[in-house]
Design a protein around this motif. Structure first.
Motif, PDB file in Angstrom:
ATOM      1  N   LEU A  59     -51.604  18.863 -20.788  1.00 21.51           N
ATOM      2  CA  LEU A  59     -51.604  18.667 -19.343  1.00 21.51           C
ATOM      3  C   LEU A  59     -53.003  18.452 -18.788  1.00 21.51           C
ATOM      4  CD1 LEU A  59     -48.994  21.345 -18.223  1.00 21.51           C
ATOM      5  CD2 LEU A  59     -48.665  18.889 -18.409  1.00 21.51           C
ATOM      6  N   ILE A  60     -54.036  18.719 -19.587  1.00 23.47           N
ATOM      7  CA  ILE A  60     -55.391  18.648 -19.039  1.00 23.47           C
ATOM      8  C   ILE A  60     -56.182  17.439 -19.509  1.00 23.47           C
ATOM      9  CG2 ILE A  60     -55.516  21.146 -18.756  1.00 23.47           C
ATOM     10  CD1 ILE A  60     -57.352  21.191 -21.214  1.00 23.47           C
ATOM     11  N   ASP A  61     -55.613  16.587 -20.351  1.00 22.67           N
ATOM     12  CA  ASP A  61     -56.389  15.471 -20.887  1.00 22.67           C
ATOM     13  C   ASP A  61     -56.826  14.495 -19.793  1.00 22.67           C
ATOM     14  OD1 ASP A  61     -53.814  14.643 -20.462  1.00 22.67           O
ATOM     15  OD2 ASP A  61     -53.621  13.555 -22.348  1.00 22.67           O
ATOM     16  N   ILE A  62     -55.916  14.110 -18.934  1.00 22.45           N
ATOM     17  CA  ILE A  62     -56.278  13.206 -17.829  1.00 22.45           C
ATOM     18  C   ILE A  62     -57.186  13.925 -16.840  1.00 22.45           C
ATOM     19  CG2 ILE A  62     -55.351  11.895 -15.877  1.00 22.45           C
ATOM     20  CD1 ILE A  62     -52.901  11.313 -17.568  1.00 22.45           C
ATOM     21  N   GLY A  63     -56.924  15.226 -16.629  1.00 25.34           N
ATOM     22  CA  GLY A  63     -57.758  16.014 -15.717  1.00 25.34           C
ATOM     23  C   GLY A  63     -59.208  16.064 -16.143  1.00 25.34           C
ATOM     24  N   LEU A  64     -59.449  16.222 -17.441  1.00 29.66           N
ATOM     25  CA  LEU A  64     -60.823  16.279 -17.927  1.00 29.66           C
ATOM     26  C   LEU A  64     -61.524  14.923 -17.804  1.00 29.66           C
ATOM     27  CD1 LEU A  64     -60.375  18.545 -21.057  1.00 29.66           C
ATOM     28  CD2 LEU A  64     -61.401  19.150 -18.863  1.00 29.66           C
ATOM     29  N   ALA A  65     -60.791  13.851 -18.059  1.00 28.54           N
ATOM     30  CA  ALA A  65     -61.400  12.519 -17.946  1.00 28.54           C
ATOM     31  C   ALA A  65     -61.754  12.208 -16.497  1.00 28.54           C
ATOM     32  CB  ALA A  65     -60.441  11.467 -18.503  1.00 28.54           C
ATOM     33  N   ILE A  66     -60.844  12.490 -15.585  1.00 32.36           N
ATOM     34  CA  ILE A  66     -61.114  12.214 -14.169  1.00 32.36           C
ATOM     35  C   ILE A  66     -62.186  13.166 -13.642  1.00 32.36           C
ATOM     36  CG2 ILE A  66     -60.094  12.184 -11.858  1.00 32.36           C
ATOM     37  CD1 ILE A  66     -57.530  11.168 -13.115  1.00 32.36           C
ATOM     38  N   ALA A  67     -62.209  14.419 -14.137  1.00 28.60           N
ATOM     39  CA  ALA A  67     -63.249  15.368 -13.720  1.00 28.60           C
ATOM     40  C   ALA A  67     -64.629  14.864 -14.119  1.00 28.60           C
ATOM     41  CB  ALA A  67     -62.991  16.732 -14.346  1.00 28.60           C
ATOM     42  N   THR A  68     -64.744  14.288 -15.292  1.00 24.77           N
ATOM     43  CA  THR A  68     -66.027  13.741 -15.732  1.00 24.77           C
ATOM     44  C   THR A  68     -66.468  12.603 -14.824  1.00 24.77           C
ATOM     45  OG1 THR A  68     -65.493  14.308 -18.016  1.00 24.77           O
ATOM     46  CG2 THR A  68     -67.225  12.687 -17.675  1.00 24.77           C
ATOM     47  N   ALA A  69     -65.548  11.703 -14.531  1.00 28.84           N
ATOM     48  CA  ALA A  69     -65.891  10.571 -13.669  1.00 28.84           C
ATOM     49  C   ALA A  69     -66.275  11.038 -12.271  1.00 28.84           C
ATOM     50  CB  ALA A  69     -64.714   9.598 -13.602  1.00 28.84           C
ATOM     51  N   PHE A  70     -65.475  11.952 -11.704  1.00 26.78           N
ATOM     52  CA  PHE A  70     -65.762  12.433 -10.347  1.00 26.78           C
ATOM     53  C   PHE A  70     -67.062  13.232 -10.291  1.00 26.78           C
ATOM     54  CE2 PHE A  70     -61.625  12.297  -7.699  1.00 26.78           C
ATOM     55  CZ  PHE A  70     -61.322  11.040  -8.188  1.00 26.78           C
ATOM     56  N   SER A  71     -67.389  13.971 -11.361  1.00 30.45           N
ATOM     57  CA  SER A  71     -68.631  14.745 -11.335  1.00 30.45           C
ATOM     58  C   SER A  71     -69.846  13.816 -11.379  1.00 30.45           C
ATOM     59  CB  SER A  71     -68.676  15.739 -12.496  1.00 30.45           C
ATOM     60  OG  SER A  71     -68.747  15.056 -13.728  1.00 30.45           O
ATOM     61  N   VAL A  72     -69.751  12.730 -12.134  1.00 27.99           N
ATOM     62  CA  VAL A  72     -70.854  11.760 -12.164  1.00 27.99           C
ATOM     63  C   VAL A  72     -71.027  11.116 -10.798  1.00 27.99           C
ATOM     64  CG1 VAL A  72     -71.582   9.537 -13.141  1.00 27.99           C
ATOM     65  CG2 VAL A  72     -70.680  11.318 -14.637  1.00 27.99           C
ATOM     66  N   ILE A  73     -69.910  10.727 -10.197  1.00 29.82           N
ATOM     67  CA  ILE A  73     -69.980  10.122  -8.859  1.00 29.82           C
ATOM     68  C   ILE A  73     -70.497  11.134  -7.846  1.00 29.82           C
ATOM     69  CG2 ILE A  73     -68.585   9.158  -6.984  1.00 29.82           C
ATOM     70  CD1 ILE A  73     -66.762   7.978  -9.198  1.00 29.82           C
ATOM     71  N   GLY A  74     -69.997  12.399  -7.928  1.00 28.49           N
ATOM     72  CA  GLY A  74     -70.446  13.437  -6.993  1.00 28.49           C
ATOM     73  C   GLY A  74     -71.927  13.738  -7.136  1.00 28.49           C
ATOM     74  N   ALA A  75     -72.414  13.789  -8.382  1.00 27.12           N
ATOM     75  CA  ALA A  75     -73.837  14.058  -8.595  1.00 27.12           C
ATOM     76  C   ALA A  75     -74.694  12.897  -8.108  1.00 27.12           C
ATOM     77  CB  ALA A  75     -74.093  14.320 -10.081  1.00 27.12           C
ATOM     78  N   SER A  76     -74.208  11.661  -8.291  1.00 24.89           N
ATOM     79  CA  SER A  76     -74.964  10.494  -7.828  1.00 24.89           C
ATOM     80  C   SER A  76     -75.069  10.478  -6.311  1.00 24.89           C
ATOM     81  CB  SER A  76     -74.287   9.213  -8.310  1.00 24.89           C
ATOM     82  OG  SER A  76     -74.260   9.171  -9.712  1.00 24.89           O
TER      83      SER A  76
END
Length: 162
Positions: A59-76
């Motif tokens: 249940l967390i595979d898509i969550g981890l991928a989207i979390a990585t993308a959103f964290s990069v965007i959030g940090a930028s």
């Protein structure tokens, strides 16, 4: 003469009756044909895995991928916002993880439940045929031609002991 048992599974339909009647016409006695109906699962499958049972779906595979993308965007973006890149990266990771888990829950609960309901090919009957080695090939062909879901041959215990 070697005795074999042929095991096969069928859906509950007219092809099973046709297969049995074809075998009887070929000379296989009714006493050598055994039909067992199966009980199908009535309860639905569990969504969450336990320590002792897992269905291979995460249940967390898509969550981890989207979390990585959103964290990069959030940090930028966080370089220009008040709280800075670290806080906005963590916020983005959390929001991305929640969005991913919600997407995965939606696909498991709604979409795959409909797909499982529509699939339909369930083994409902087990057919066991005792026959001599010379008829085994014929019996196997009859079972496959009448749409068996699976067929297996086993040498009988009587033949092993001789």
């Amino acid at each position: 003469m070697i005795m074999l048992q042929l095991f096969s599974t069928f859906e509950n339909n007219a092809f099973l009756e046709l297969a049995i009647s074809t075998l009887e016409k070929k000379g296989i006695n009714r006493e050598n044909i055994f039909v067992v109906p199966l009980d199908n699962r009535k309860e639905s499958r569990k969504l969450f895995d336990t320590l002792h049972r897992s269905d291979g779906t995460s249940l967390i595979d898509i969550g981890l991928a989207i979390a990585t993308a959103f964290s990069v965007i959030g940090a930028s973006i966080g370089f220009e916002l008040a709280w800075g890149p670290i806080y906005w990266g963590l916020i983005g990771a959390f929001v991305g993880f929640v969005v991913g888990v919600v997407i995965r829950l939606f696909t498991e609960i709604i979409l795959k439940k409909k797909k499982r309901r529509l699939q339909g090919k369930h083994s409902e009957i087990i057919l066991i045929v005792d026959c001599k080695d010379g008829l085994a090939e014929f019996v196997e062909n009859v079972l496959w031609n009448h749409y068996a879901l699976g067929v297996a041959k086993v040498v009988s215990d009587e033949a092993k002991s001789k």
